[in-house]
Design a protein around this motif. Structure first.
Motif, PDB file in Angstrom:
ATOM      1  N   VAL A  40       0.826  -1.206   0.000  1.00 27.70           N
ATOM      2  CA  VAL A  40       0.000   0.000   0.000  1.00 27.70           C
ATOM      3  C   VAL A  40       0.861   1.256   0.000  1.00 27.70           C
ATOM      4  O   VAL A  40       0.615   2.204  -0.755  1.00 27.70           O
ATOM      5  CB  VAL A  40      -0.947  -0.008   1.215  1.00 27.70           C
ATOM      6  CG1 VAL A  40      -1.688   1.326   1.326  1.00 27.70           C
ATOM      7  CG2 VAL A  40      -1.935  -1.148   1.101  1.00 27.70           C
ATOM      8  N   ASN A  41       1.888   1.287   0.843  1.00 23.33           N
ATOM      9  CA  ASN A  41       2.743   2.466   0.907  1.00 23.33           C
ATOM     10  C   ASN A  41       3.479   2.705  -0.405  1.00 23.33           C
ATOM     11  O   ASN A  41       3.669   3.856  -0.822  1.00 23.33           O
ATOM     12  CB  ASN A  41       3.747   2.329   2.052  1.00 23.33           C
ATOM     13  CG  ASN A  41       3.091   2.484   3.409  1.00 23.33           C
ATOM     14  OD1 ASN A  41       2.089   3.186   3.556  1.00 23.33           O
ATOM     15  ND2 ASN A  41       3.642   1.822   4.415  1.00 23.33           N
ATOM     16  N   ARG A  42       3.892   1.637  -1.041  1.00 19.79           N
ATOM     17  CA  ARG A  42       4.577   1.784  -2.324  1.00 19.79           C
ATOM     18  C   ARG A  42       3.654   2.403  -3.375  1.00 19.79           C
ATOM     19  O   ARG A  42       4.086   3.182  -4.222  1.00 19.79           O
ATOM     20  CB  ARG A  42       5.098   0.425  -2.800  1.00 19.79           C
ATOM     21  CG  ARG A  42       5.892   0.491  -4.096  1.00 19.79           C
ATOM     22  CD  ARG A  42       6.504  -0.856  -4.406  1.00 19.79           C
ATOM     23  NE  ARG A  42       7.527  -1.211  -3.436  1.00 19.79           N
ATOM     24  CZ  ARG A  42       7.837  -2.450  -3.092  1.00 19.79           C
ATOM     25  NH1 ARG A  42       7.178  -3.474  -3.625  1.00 19.79           N
ATOM     26  NH2 ARG A  42       8.789  -2.694  -2.221  1.00 19.79           N
ATOM     27  N   LEU A  43       2.366   2.064  -3.305  1.00 15.21           N
ATOM     28  CA  LEU A  43       1.415   2.537  -4.314  1.00 15.21           C
ATOM     29  C   LEU A  43       0.906   3.949  -4.039  1.00 15.21           C
ATOM     30  O   LEU A  43       0.679   4.715  -4.981  1.00 15.21           O
ATOM     31  CB  LEU A  43       0.222   1.577  -4.390  1.00 15.21           C
ATOM     32  CG  LEU A  43       0.510   0.185  -4.961  1.00 15.21           C
ATOM     33  CD1 LEU A  43      -0.728  -0.701  -4.861  1.00 15.21           C
ATOM     34  CD2 LEU A  43       0.982   0.278  -6.405  1.00 15.21           C
ATOM     35  N   VAL A  44       0.704   4.297  -2.775  1.00 15.88           N
ATOM     36  CA  VAL A  44       0.000   5.554  -2.503  1.00 15.88           C
ATOM     37  C   VAL A  44       0.772   6.569  -1.668  1.00 15.88           C
ATOM     38  O   VAL A  44       0.398   7.747  -1.649  1.00 15.88           O
ATOM     39  CB  VAL A  44      -1.353   5.276  -1.808  1.00 15.88           C
ATOM     40  CG1 VAL A  44      -2.186   4.321  -2.624  1.00 15.88           C
ATOM     41  CG2 VAL A  44      -1.161   4.753  -0.386  1.00 15.88           C
ATOM     42  N   ALA A  45       1.838   6.173  -0.969  1.00 15.98           N
ATOM     43  CA  ALA A  45       2.460   7.099  -0.017  1.00 15.98           C
ATOM     44  C   ALA A  45       3.431   8.079  -0.657  1.00 15.98           C
ATOM     45  O   ALA A  45       3.747   9.112  -0.061  1.00 15.98           O
ATOM     46  CB  ALA A  45       3.168   6.322   1.094  1.00 15.98           C
ATOM     47  N   GLY A  46       3.956   7.771  -1.843  1.00 16.03           N
ATOM     48  CA  GLY A  46       4.778   8.742  -2.568  1.00 16.03           C
ATOM     49  C   GLY A  46       6.146   9.024  -1.988  1.00 16.03           C
ATOM     50  O   GLY A  46       6.716  10.097  -2.220  1.00 16.03           O
ATOM     51  N   TRP A  47       6.725   8.058  -1.264  1.00 17.98           N
ATOM     52  CA  TRP A  47       7.995   8.342  -0.601  1.00 17.98           C
ATOM     53  C   TRP A  47       9.179   8.485  -1.555  1.00 17.98           C
ATOM     54  O   TRP A  47      10.143   9.190  -1.239  1.00 17.98           O
ATOM     55  CB  TRP A  47       8.295   7.265   0.451  1.00 17.98           C
ATOM     56  CG  TRP A  47       7.590   7.551   1.733  1.00 17.98           C
ATOM     57  CD1 TRP A  47       6.512   6.900   2.242  1.00 17.98           C
ATOM     58  CD2 TRP A  47       7.889   8.603   2.654  1.00 17.98           C
ATOM     59  NE1 TRP A  47       6.121   7.486   3.427  1.00 17.98           N
ATOM     60  CE2 TRP A  47       6.951   8.523   3.699  1.00 17.98           C
ATOM     61  CE3 TRP A  47       8.866   9.602   2.684  1.00 17.98           C
ATOM     62  CZ2 TRP A  47       6.956   9.412   4.773  1.00 17.98           C
ATOM     63  CZ3 TRP A  47       8.876  10.487   3.751  1.00 17.98           C
ATOM     64  CH2 TRP A  47       7.940  10.388   4.780  1.00 17.98           C
ATOM     65  N   ARG A  48       9.135   7.851  -2.699  1.00 17.53           N
ATOM     66  CA  ARG A  48      10.270   8.000  -3.617  1.00 17.53           C
ATOM     67  C   ARG A  48      10.433   9.453  -4.040  1.00 17.53           C
ATOM     68  O   ARG A  48      11.535   9.994  -4.026  1.00 17.53           O
ATOM     69  CB  ARG A  48      10.074   7.101  -4.847  1.00 17.53           C
ATOM     70  CG  ARG A  48      11.191   7.245  -5.896  1.00 17.53           C
ATOM     71  CD  ARG A  48      12.541   6.879  -5.334  1.00 17.53           C
ATOM     72  NE  ARG A  48      13.616   7.178  -6.275  1.00 17.53           N
ATOM     73  CZ  ARG A  48      14.912   7.028  -6.021  1.00 17.53           C
ATOM     74  NH1 ARG A  48      15.303   6.591  -4.825  1.00 17.53           N
ATOM     75  NH2 ARG A  48      15.815   7.318  -6.927  1.00 17.53           N
ATOM     76  N   ARG A  49       9.336  10.097  -4.412  1.00 18.50           N
ATOM     77  CA  ARG A  49       9.416  11.502  -4.816  1.00 18.50           C
ATOM     78  C   ARG A  49       9.783  12.386  -3.641  1.00 18.50           C
ATOM     79  O   ARG A  49      10.575  13.331  -3.780  1.00 18.50           O
ATOM     80  CB  ARG A  49       8.072  11.920  -5.417  1.00 18.50           C
ATOM     81  CG  ARG A  49       7.994  13.392  -5.846  1.00 18.50           C
ATOM     82  CD  ARG A  49       9.137  13.796  -6.741  1.00 18.50           C
ATOM     83  NE  ARG A  49       9.241  12.925  -7.919  1.00 18.50           N
ATOM     84  CZ  ARG A  49      10.278  12.945  -8.748  1.00 18.50           C
ATOM     85  NH1 ARG A  49      11.321  13.723  -8.492  1.00 18.50           N
ATOM     86  NH2 ARG A  49      10.284  12.159  -9.799  1.00 18.50           N
ATOM     87  N   LEU A  50       9.243  12.095  -2.464  1.00 16.17           N
ATOM     88  CA  LEU A  50       9.599  12.881  -1.288  1.00 16.17           C
ATOM     89  C   LEU A  50      11.082  12.730  -0.952  1.00 16.17           C
ATOM     90  O   LEU A  50      11.742  13.701  -0.561  1.00 16.17           O
ATOM     91  CB  LEU A  50       8.747  12.448  -0.089  1.00 16.17           C
ATOM     92  CG  LEU A  50       7.270  12.812  -0.144  1.00 16.17           C
ATOM     93  CD1 LEU A  50       6.534  12.214   1.052  1.00 16.17           C
ATOM     94  CD2 LEU A  50       7.085  14.319  -0.188  1.00 16.17           C
ATOM     95  N   TYR A  51      11.592  11.516  -1.100  1.00 17.83           N
ATOM     96  CA  TYR A  51      13.011  11.300  -0.843  1.00 17.83           C
ATOM     97  C   TYR A  51      13.867  12.134  -1.798  1.00 17.83           C
ATOM     98  O   TYR A  51      14.791  12.838  -1.372  1.00 17.83           O
ATOM     99  CB  TYR A  51      13.364   9.821  -0.981  1.00 17.83           C
ATOM    100  CG  TYR A  51      14.853   9.574  -1.014  1.00 17.83           C
ATOM    101  CD1 TYR A  51      15.622   9.633   0.142  1.00 17.83           C
ATOM    102  CD2 TYR A  51      15.504   9.319  -2.228  1.00 17.83           C
ATOM    103  CE1 TYR A  51      16.992   9.451   0.107  1.00 17.83           C
ATOM    104  CE2 TYR A  51      16.874   9.128  -2.275  1.00 17.83           C
ATOM    105  CZ  TYR A  51      17.616   9.196  -1.106  1.00 17.83           C
ATOM    106  OH  TYR A  51      18.982   9.024  -1.153  1.00 17.83           O
ATOM    107  N   VAL A  52      13.561  12.066  -3.078  1.00 17.78           N
ATOM    108  CA  VAL A  52      14.365  12.772  -4.086  1.00 17.78           C
ATOM    109  C   VAL A  52      14.261  14.284  -3.917  1.00 17.78           C
ATOM    110  O   VAL A  52      15.280  14.997  -3.936  1.00 17.78           O
ATOM    111  CB  VAL A  52      13.923  12.356  -5.502  1.00 17.78           C
ATOM    112  CG1 VAL A  52      14.598  13.228  -6.564  1.00 17.78           C
ATOM    113  CG2 VAL A  52      14.248  10.889  -5.752  1.00 17.78           C
ATOM    114  N   ASP A  53      13.056  14.794  -3.742  1.00 16.63           N
ATOM    115  CA  ASP A  53      12.852  16.241  -3.738  1.00 16.63           C
ATOM    116  C   ASP A  53      13.147  16.901  -2.398  1.00 16.63           C
ATOM    117  O   ASP A  53      13.648  18.025  -2.362  1.00 16.63           O
ATOM    118  CB  ASP A  53      11.404  16.564  -4.127  1.00 16.63           C
ATOM    119  CG  ASP A  53      11.102  16.246  -5.577  1.00 16.63           C
ATOM    120  OD1 ASP A  53      12.065  16.008  -6.347  1.00 16.63           O
ATOM    121  OD2 ASP A  53       9.910  16.219  -5.945  1.00 16.63           O
ATOM    122  N   ALA A  54      12.814  16.235  -1.295  1.00 20.83           N
ATOM    123  CA  ALA A  54      12.884  16.887   0.009  1.00 20.83           C
ATOM    124  C   ALA A  54      13.950  16.321   0.931  1.00 20.83           C
ATOM    125  O   ALA A  54      14.702  17.070   1.564  1.00 20.83           O
ATOM    126  CB  ALA A  54      11.514  16.814   0.695  1.00 20.83           C
TER     127      ALA A  54
END
Length: 236
Positions: A40-54
């Motif tokens: 679920v987290n992989r599909l909806v939580a968006g952590w990859r983009r948050l990791y890269v950007d923030a």
């Protein structure tokens, strides 16, 4: 969806208790739910983009980067953050805490990984004088009552030297309908279906967290997420 159901999204549902928050809930179903968080987290939580950007810019600026995850649940988010940082050549030290002994028991059954898991609260770490470059949480805010929300945000301010970022669900009738359909096959095999729907009903909208605490900014993120952020030293 009926008019009554639509109206219910006008405010948070704070009275009901999620099944997995019941100390006497079925242990096997709970453990299966923890394991399903990863998908679920992989599909909806968006952590990859948050990791890269923030997160990555803050971590890369530190010679010995550190990160704290508050309320790790199934433990998948801190493990992924650690792997991404390692792939970027960052010697990141990741600590993850959760006050629920059942969550700690779950991660201890996982294969060894690059994260130190502890049964603790953010207040415990403040008392220890700990500091981290980055403090994060995933789907935590909607579980907190107003007093606990203020406590976690105050603790985050004391613990984070570079960035505190709390990533949560954003209440939406569309998100609710989509999640209900997508997780219906899991309704009997774990708590993911019922608790996820309640989590969406309990979650905030950006205007409800605007001005929740000086120095914090809130914004919506796709598809149905909410980000509450504090940058030490930045203007409120």
């Amino acid at each position: 969806m009926s008019g009554a159901t639509r109206t219910s999204f006008a405010r948070r549902e704070t009275d009901a208790l999620e099944l997995m928050d019941d100390p006497g809930c079925d242990a096997a179903l709970l453990d299966r739910t923890y394991g399903q968080f990863r998908v679920v987290n992989r599909l909806v939580a968006g952590w990859r983009r948050l990791y890269v950007d923030a997160l990555r810019p803050v971590l890369a600026a530190s010679s010995h980067p550190t990160l704290l995850d508050v309320g790790f649940g199934g433990g998948d988010v801190p493990r992924r953050l650690a792997r991404w940082a390692r792939a970027d050549g960052l010697d990141l030290v990741v600590t993850a805490i959760d006050p629920d002994e059942r969550a700690v028991a779950h991660v201890r059954r996982l294969p060894p990984g690059p994260v130190t898991y502890r049964r603790a609260s953010s207040t415990d770490l403040v008392a220890e004088g700990r500091r981290f470059d980055v403090v994060v949480s995933n789907h935590l805010l909607h579980h907190l009552d107003p007093a606990d929300l203020q406590r976690v945000l105050a603790d985050s301010e004391r613990l984070a030297t570079g960035l505190a970022l709390h990533n949560d669900l954003r209440r939406s009738a569309v998100a609710y309908a989509a999640y209900a359909v997508a997780t219906r096959p899991l309704a009997r095999s774990s708590f993911l279906h019922a608790d996820g729907l309640l989590s969406l009903r309990r979650s905030y909208r950006p205007d409800e967290l605007a001005g929740v605490r000086p120095g914090w900014t809130v914004r919506a993120a796709p598809p149905f997420r909410l980000l509450l952020e504090h940058v030490p030293g930045a203007a409120a």
